[in-house]
Motif scaffolding. Structure first.
Motif, PDB file in Angstrom:
ATOM      1  N   GLY A  81       0.797  -1.223   0.000  1.00 27.65           N
ATOM      2  CA  GLY A  81       0.000   0.000   0.000  1.00 27.65           C
ATOM      3  C   GLY A  81       0.826   1.267   0.000  1.00 27.65           C
ATOM      4  O   GLY A  81       0.387   2.307   0.502  1.00 27.65           O
TER       5      GLY A  81
ATOM      6  N   HIS B  20      -4.142   0.329  -7.773  1.00 25.20           N
ATOM      7  CA  HIS B  20      -4.998  -0.756  -7.292  1.00 25.20           C
ATOM      8  C   HIS B  20      -4.306  -1.634  -6.259  1.00 25.20           C
ATOM      9  O   HIS B  20      -4.960  -2.208  -5.390  1.00 25.20           O
ATOM     10  CB  HIS B  20      -5.460  -1.616  -8.478  1.00 25.20           C
ATOM     11  CG  HIS B  20      -6.224  -0.828  -9.491  1.00 25.20           C
ATOM     12  ND1 HIS B  20      -6.459  -1.271 -10.773  1.00 25.20           N
ATOM     13  CD2 HIS B  20      -6.814   0.388  -9.410  1.00 25.20           C
ATOM     14  CE1 HIS B  20      -7.158  -0.367 -11.434  1.00 25.20           C
ATOM     15  NE2 HIS B  20      -7.382   0.655 -10.638  1.00 25.20           N
ATOM     16  N   GLY B  21      -2.987  -1.764  -6.350  1.00 27.46           N
ATOM     17  CA  GLY B  21      -2.228  -2.538  -5.378  1.00 27.46           C
ATOM     18  C   GLY B  21      -0.749  -2.265  -5.557  1.00 27.46           C
ATOM     19  O   GLY B  21      -0.280  -2.078  -6.682  1.00 27.46           O
TER      20      GLY B  21
ATOM     21  N   ASP C 124      -2.172  -7.048  -2.017  1.00 28.13           N
ATOM     22  CA  ASP C 124      -2.664  -5.714  -1.651  1.00 28.13           C
ATOM     23  C   ASP C 124      -3.818  -5.287  -2.555  1.00 28.13           C
ATOM     24  O   ASP C 124      -4.714  -4.561  -2.122  1.00 28.13           O
ATOM     25  CB  ASP C 124      -1.521  -4.705  -1.748  1.00 28.13           C
ATOM     26  CG  ASP C 124      -1.919  -3.317  -1.283  1.00 28.13           C
ATOM     27  OD1 ASP C 124      -2.432  -3.198  -0.158  1.00 28.13           O
ATOM     28  OD2 ASP C 124      -1.718  -2.354  -2.041  1.00 28.13           O
ATOM     29  N   ALA C 125      -3.809  -5.760  -3.821  1.00 26.59           N
ATOM     30  CA  ALA C 125      -4.879  -5.418  -4.764  1.00 26.59           C
ATOM     31  C   ALA C 125      -6.133  -6.253  -4.552  1.00 26.59           C
ATOM     32  O   ALA C 125      -7.143  -6.017  -5.215  1.00 26.59           O
ATOM     33  CB  ALA C 125      -4.370  -5.606  -6.195  1.00 26.59           C
TER      34      ALA C 125
ATOM     35  N   ARG D  86      -6.275  -8.988   0.401  1.00 27.22           N
ATOM     36  CA  ARG D  86      -7.371  -8.145   0.893  1.00 27.22           C
ATOM     37  C   ARG D  86      -8.711  -8.767   0.493  1.00 27.22           C
ATOM     38  O   ARG D  86      -8.826  -9.392  -0.564  1.00 27.22           O
ATOM     39  CB  ARG D  86      -7.289  -6.754   0.286  1.00 27.22           C
ATOM     40  CG  ARG D  86      -5.918  -6.089   0.382  1.00 27.22           C
ATOM     41  CD  ARG D  86      -5.682  -5.430   1.689  1.00 27.22           C
ATOM     42  NE  ARG D  86      -4.410  -4.715   1.682  1.00 27.22           N
ATOM     43  CZ  ARG D  86      -3.591  -4.618   2.717  1.00 27.22           C
ATOM     44  NH1 ARG D  86      -3.921  -5.223   3.861  1.00 27.22           N
ATOM     45  NH2 ARG D  86      -2.458  -3.949   2.653  1.00 27.22           N
TER      46      ARG D  86
ATOM     47  N   SER E 194      -9.460  -2.402  -4.513  1.00 31.38           N
ATOM     48  CA  SER E 194      -9.334  -0.976  -4.230  1.00 31.38           C
ATOM     49  C   SER E 194     -10.573  -0.209  -4.682  1.00 31.38           C
ATOM     50  O   SER E 194     -11.251  -0.592  -5.641  1.00 31.38           O
ATOM     51  CB  SER E 194      -8.103  -0.426  -4.950  1.00 31.38           C
ATOM     52  OG  SER E 194      -8.121   0.987  -5.004  1.00 31.38           O
ATOM     53  N   GLU E 195     -10.841   0.881  -3.998  1.00 33.18           N
ATOM     54  CA  GLU E 195     -11.972   1.724  -4.398  1.00 33.18           C
ATOM     55  C   GLU E 195     -11.756   2.308  -5.797  1.00 33.18           C
ATOM     56  O   GLU E 195     -12.706   2.718  -6.466  1.00 33.18           O
ATOM     57  CB  GLU E 195     -12.169   2.855  -3.393  1.00 33.18           C
ATOM     58  CG  GLU E 195     -10.980   3.799  -3.295  1.00 33.18           C
ATOM     59  CD  GLU E 195     -11.222   4.941  -2.335  1.00 33.18           C
ATOM     60  OE1 GLU E 195     -12.187   5.704  -2.565  1.00 33.18           O
ATOM     61  OE2 GLU E 195     -10.445   5.064  -1.373  1.00 33.18           O
TER      62      GLU E 195
END
Length: 473
Positions: free
Chosen positions: A99, A105-106, A219-220, A315, A319-320
């Motif tokens: 992050g 996105h990641g 992370d994405a 995750r 991602s938003e």
């Protein structure tokens, strides 16, 4: 450059004068200090031999290079001491983070010693998969990996240009290492691209890009099956004595003067990719087994002690900023209706919903948009187009037209059915308007679909069924 053939007289003179000086070079465990010492010794030798070997200073430099190589190899082979002071099994200090770039996105950064790689993951609709055109064939790859190593990563000032063979090869290795854990399109309906940027290089950047890519994917929110890590193993051997030593996590000078760069990537459960660069005549099974075991232990150490504590699992959401995806399936016969004449209908869906819509030949539809509401709007429009009423089912619709003999109710946009006046109530109805008016919402039950596709409805049967269900409650 012309080939330098160094005379025996130069080799002997350089060895006698500079041997202790070269040993002093390798007493410095810091890379930059060692390079400074090496430059001092090189300048000193050039000055010392300028008169004795006038016009042969290239031979002096060549003899000095091989003397440095010999000393480094001897220290590893006989003493088990590496240029930076590590033991043969010791991995350079590692730290990692996810992050680091909040807008993408990641992202993940992986640092091992002076090697640092930043990996960035981007998600897109499946339609943006890379198209591979072959001789008479065309395939696509929904998982892509790119590797870049700009000049500044090695402290150089150079022109940024397109990837060379080395960059393409390292990117292919990282891609191959991660492919076995990438989820299927049914599990995760996205095209995935990871770009690994080498920020600093001192050996094993390809393996660092594998570790960094794993962090970026997790992370994405990509549900990879297991995290993947990579490590390299080096080799120094002596043909005359038959002795050899392997060592874990090679750095630049060891790769340069060593005989092997054995790269192994994998999960806690097994190996996913192997690549080997070799400078000698070949390896014995004993060396291969030893190298594989060294890489296994190092890989587990990196995964269990560094990467998993950093991010234990992917995750649970994307991602938003990543596109939201919906996948639905329609009857193949309905594809033509969804596309419309000349693509008019699908263009209307895209324009009104704001989502991207891709249709496969098997009726699978992928809907993508940064906004989940846009995806839902596009799905509803497609559902309405593909709507087929079922006999015996209840629907809630709007009255759109009234005739003396009954009322037409819209079950879905463009899909109407008629309630005959005798099916409005459980009593005689003189006028349809006594029960329903245009715009009213009412429950109806499909009683029949005739051979022409006309839908017959019953309001009284629907009300009777709803009342019976209410009584049971």
């Amino acid at each position: 450059m012309p080939l330098v053939v160094t005379g025996d007289d130069v080799k002997a003179a350089v060895r006698e004068y500079a041997y202790d000086k070269c040993c002093w070079v390798f007493e410095a465990y810091d890379r930059h200090e060692r390079q400074d010492r090496e430059a001092q010794v090189k300048a000193d030798c050039a000055e010392h031999f300028a008169e004795q070997f006038e016009g042969r200073l290239d031979e002096v430099a060549d003899a000095l290079y091989y003397l440095n190589k010999e000393i480094m190899r001897t220290k590893i082979l006989e003493q088990g001491v590496r240029p930076d002071g590590r033991s043969l099994t010791q991995i350079r200090p590692i730290w990692c983070e996810t992050g680091v770039l909040p807008r993408v996105h990641g992202s993940g950064v992986f640092t091992r010693g002076e090697t640092q790689v930043l990996s960035i993951a981007t998600l897109a609709p499946v339609s943006e998969a890379q198209v591979i055109e072959g001789l008479g064939t065309e395939t696509s790859e929904r998982y892509m990996h790119n590797y870049n190593m700009p000049p500044y990563s090695t402290g150089e000032a150079g022109r940024l240009k397109s990837p060379g063979r080395r960059e393409i090869g390292h990117g292919a290795l990282a891609k191959r290492a991660l492919e076995p854990v990438i989820p299927s399109v049914d599990e995760f309906p996205y095209a995935i691209r990871v770009v690994s940027e080498v920020l600093s290089s001192n050996g094993s950047t390809s393996q660092a890009s594998i570790c960094g890519s794993t962090l970026a994917l997790m992370d994405a929110g990509v549900p990879i099956k297991r995290p993947v890590a990579g490590i390299s193993c080096g080799l120094i051997s002596d043909k005359e004595t038959g002795t050899w030593r392997t060592f874990t996590d090679i750095q630049g000078v060891e790769d340069f003067h060593g005989e092997m760069d054995f790269k192994v990537a994998g999960t806690t459960e097994g190996v996913t990719a192997i690549q080997m660069d070799l400078k000698n005549d070949g390896l014995t099974m004993e060396i291969i087994a030893d190298a594989l075991e060294r890489c296994r232990k190092a890989r587990l150490e990196i995964l269990n002690e560094i990467m998993i504590p950093c991010i234990a699992k992917p995750r649970d959401h994307v991602s938003e900023y990543a596109p939201k995806m919906l996948t639905m399936k329609i009857d193949v016969d309905k594809i033509r209706e969804v596309i419309g004449k000349g693509g008019s209908m699908i263009q209307k869906i895209v324009a009104e919903s704001g989502a991207q819509v891709d249709i496969d030949d098997d009726g699978t539809i992928h809907i993508a948009s940064p906004d989940a509401a846009s995806c839902d709007a596009a799905k509803k429009m497609i559902d309405d187009i593909c709507f087929v009423p079922e006999v015996g089912k209840l629907y809630y619709g709007k009255v759109v037209r009234i005739l003396p003999i009954g009322a037409f109710v819209e079950l879905a946009p463009g899909k109407d059915g008629m309630i005959h006046i005798s099916k409005l109530e459980n009593r005689r109805v003189e006028k349809v308007e006594d029960v329903l008016n245009i715009g009213d919402m009412t429950w109806v039950k499909v009683t029949e679909i005739d051979e022409k596709g006309r839908v017959n409805l019953s309001r009284k049967d629907a009300l009777k069924e709803l009342a019976a269900a209410a009584d049971k409650k």
